[in-house]
Design a protein around this motif. Sequence first.
Motif, PDB file in Angstrom:
ATOM      1  N   ARG A  28       0.920  -1.413  -0.196  1.00 11.67           N
ATOM      2  CA  ARG A  28      -0.125   0.176  -0.423  1.00 11.67           C
ATOM      3  C   ARG A  28       0.769   1.147   0.345  1.00 11.67           C
ATOM      4  O   ARG A  28       0.738   2.147  -0.904  1.00 11.67           O
ATOM      5  CB  ARG A  28      -0.680   0.344   1.419  1.00 11.67           C
ATOM      6  N   GLY A  29       2.055   1.051   0.877  1.00 11.08           N
ATOM      7  CA  GLY A  29       3.187   2.121   0.614  1.00 11.08           C
ATOM      8  C   GLY A  29       3.717   2.435  -1.003  1.00 11.08           C
ATOM      9  O   GLY A  29       3.676   3.715  -0.870  1.00 11.08           O
ATOM     10  N   MET A  30       3.577   1.415  -0.643  1.00 10.06           N
ATOM     11  CA  MET A  30       4.104   1.596  -2.702  1.00 10.06           C
ATOM     12  C   MET A  30       3.423   2.276  -2.834  1.00 10.06           C
ATOM     13  O   MET A  30       3.999   3.019  -3.973  1.00 10.06           O
ATOM     14  CB  MET A  30       4.733   0.594  -3.160  1.00 10.06           C
ATOM     15  N   ALA A  31       2.167   1.918  -3.364  1.00  5.16           N
ATOM     16  CA  ALA A  31       1.229   2.200  -4.817  1.00  5.16           C
ATOM     17  C   ALA A  31       0.971   3.966  -3.597  1.00  5.16           C
ATOM     18  O   ALA A  31       1.231   4.868  -4.902  1.00  5.16           O
ATOM     19  CB  ALA A  31      -0.063   1.355  -3.891  1.00  5.16           C
ATOM     20  N   LEU A  32       1.150   4.303  -2.709  1.00  5.30           N
ATOM     21  CA  LEU A  32       1.227   5.369  -2.462  1.00  5.30           C
ATOM     22  C   LEU A  32       2.595   6.297  -2.839  1.00  5.30           C
ATOM     23  O   LEU A  32       2.029   7.408  -3.450  1.00  5.30           O
ATOM     24  CB  LEU A  32       0.455   5.664  -1.172  1.00  5.30           C
ATOM     25  N   LEU A  33       3.295   5.939  -2.845  1.00 10.80           N
ATOM     26  CA  LEU A  33       5.001   6.695  -3.429  1.00 10.80           C
ATOM     27  C   LEU A  33       4.874   6.996  -4.412  1.00 10.80           C
ATOM     28  O   LEU A  33       5.478   7.633  -5.639  1.00 10.80           O
ATOM     29  CB  LEU A  33       6.532   5.772  -2.610  1.00 10.80           C
ATOM     30  N   ALA A  34       4.217   5.511  -5.224  1.00  8.36           N
ATOM     31  CA  ALA A  34       4.099   5.693  -7.099  1.00  8.36           C
ATOM     32  C   ALA A  34       3.781   7.368  -7.418  1.00  8.36           C
ATOM     33  O   ALA A  34       3.735   6.950  -8.935  1.00  8.36           O
ATOM     34  CB  ALA A  34       3.462   4.785  -7.266  1.00  8.36           C
ATOM     35  N   LYS A  36       3.544   9.801  -6.399  1.00  8.61           N
ATOM     36  CA  LYS A  36       4.303  11.247  -6.248  1.00  8.61           C
ATOM     37  C   LYS A  36       5.513  10.490  -7.785  1.00  8.61           C
ATOM     38  O   LYS A  36       6.500  11.779  -7.933  1.00  8.61           O
ATOM     39  CB  LYS A  36       5.193  11.275  -5.383  1.00  8.61           C
ATOM     40  N   LEU A  37       5.730   9.819  -8.416  1.00  7.39           N
ATOM     41  CA  LEU A  37       6.624   9.461  -9.915  1.00  7.39           C
ATOM     42  C   LEU A  37       5.861  10.169 -10.818  1.00  7.39           C
ATOM     43  O   LEU A  37       5.290  10.786 -11.349  1.00  7.39           O
ATOM     44  CB  LEU A  37       7.341   8.663 -10.065  1.00  7.39           C
ATOM     45  N   ASP A  38       6.846  10.695 -11.881  1.00  9.83           N
ATOM     46  CA  ASP A  38       6.586  11.085 -12.878  1.00  9.83           C
ATOM     47  C   ASP A  38       6.029   9.940 -13.668  1.00  9.83           C
ATOM     48  O   ASP A  38       5.422   9.020 -13.194  1.00  9.83           O
ATOM     49  CB  ASP A  38       7.960  10.877 -14.018  1.00  9.83           C
ATOM     50  N   ASP A  39       4.721  10.593 -14.485  1.00  5.86           N
ATOM     51  CA  ASP A  39       4.061   9.837 -15.442  1.00  5.86           C
ATOM     52  C   ASP A  39       4.394   8.416 -15.865  1.00  5.86           C
ATOM     53  O   ASP A  39       3.484   7.506 -16.262  1.00  5.86           O
ATOM     54  CB  ASP A  39       2.993   9.998 -16.557  1.00  5.86           C
ATOM     55  N   ASP A  40       5.406   8.324 -16.469  1.00  8.17           N
ATOM     56  CA  ASP A  40       6.078   7.269 -16.797  1.00  8.17           C
ATOM     57  C   ASP A  40       6.209   5.787 -16.103  1.00  8.17           C
ATOM     58  O   ASP A  40       6.013   4.696 -16.550  1.00  8.17           O
ATOM     59  CB  ASP A  40       7.311   7.541 -17.545  1.00  8.17           C
ATOM     60  N   TYR A  41       6.280   6.475 -15.031  1.00  5.76           N
ATOM     61  CA  TYR A  41       6.463   5.377 -14.084  1.00  5.76           C
ATOM     62  C   TYR A  41       5.552   5.317 -13.055  1.00  5.76           C
ATOM     63  O   TYR A  41       6.058   4.093 -12.101  1.00  5.76           O
ATOM     64  CB  TYR A  41       8.187   5.534 -13.342  1.00  5.76           C
ATOM     65  N   ALA A  42       4.888   5.611 -12.842  1.00 14.74           N
ATOM     66  CA  ALA A  42       3.838   5.788 -11.750  1.00 14.74           C
ATOM     67  C   ALA A  42       3.363   4.479 -11.768  1.00 14.74           C
ATOM     68  O   ALA A  42       3.246   3.970 -10.874  1.00 14.74           O
ATOM     69  CB  ALA A  42       3.606   6.900 -11.785  1.00 14.74           C
ATOM     70  N   GLY A  43       2.422   5.275 -12.711  1.00 13.74           N
ATOM     71  CA  GLY A  43       1.239   3.676 -13.656  1.00 13.74           C
ATOM     72  C   GLY A  43       2.092   2.071 -13.243  1.00 13.74           C
ATOM     73  O   GLY A  43       1.175   1.366 -12.928  1.00 13.74           O
ATOM     74  N   VAL A  44       3.438   2.176 -13.299  1.00  8.49           N
ATOM     75  CA  VAL A  44       3.875   0.644 -13.419  1.00  8.49           C
ATOM     76  C   VAL A  44       4.162   0.484 -12.290  1.00  8.49           C
ATOM     77  O   VAL A  44       3.737  -1.181 -11.522  1.00  8.49           O
ATOM     78  CB  VAL A  44       5.104   0.692 -14.181  1.00  8.49           C
ATOM     79  N   PHE A  45       4.305   1.153 -11.640  1.00  7.06           N
ATOM     80  CA  PHE A  45       4.696   0.652  -9.905  1.00  7.06           C
ATOM     81  C   PHE A  45       3.104   0.607  -9.660  1.00  7.06           C
ATOM     82  O   PHE A  45       3.987  -0.308  -8.530  1.00  7.06           O
ATOM     83  CB  PHE A  45       6.184   1.735  -9.215  1.00  7.06           C
TER      84      PHE A  45
END
Length: 84
Positions: A28-34, A36-45
Amino acid sequence: MSNPYEEGPFRQASDMETPLAAVANMLRGMALLAEKLDDDYAGVFQYMAWHALDQCEAAEKMRCEVFRLTHPRRAEFDKGGWPS
């Protein structure tokens, strides 16, 4: 005679609860942190985290079933109802 509360499949099913909850919280924490990432990587994480969390929740359901099936007082609870 061995104590089923201290060893065997019931004890193992009981001991799995905390590690599974810890993994679910990390995911759940990993999903929340994702978020904050750039769109290119957020969806993957986010996909990886939510998919893994689904698998973790499936494992918890199986753990609960093994817990009930191996509970030393199963016959009593099956007749009178399981505590909530």
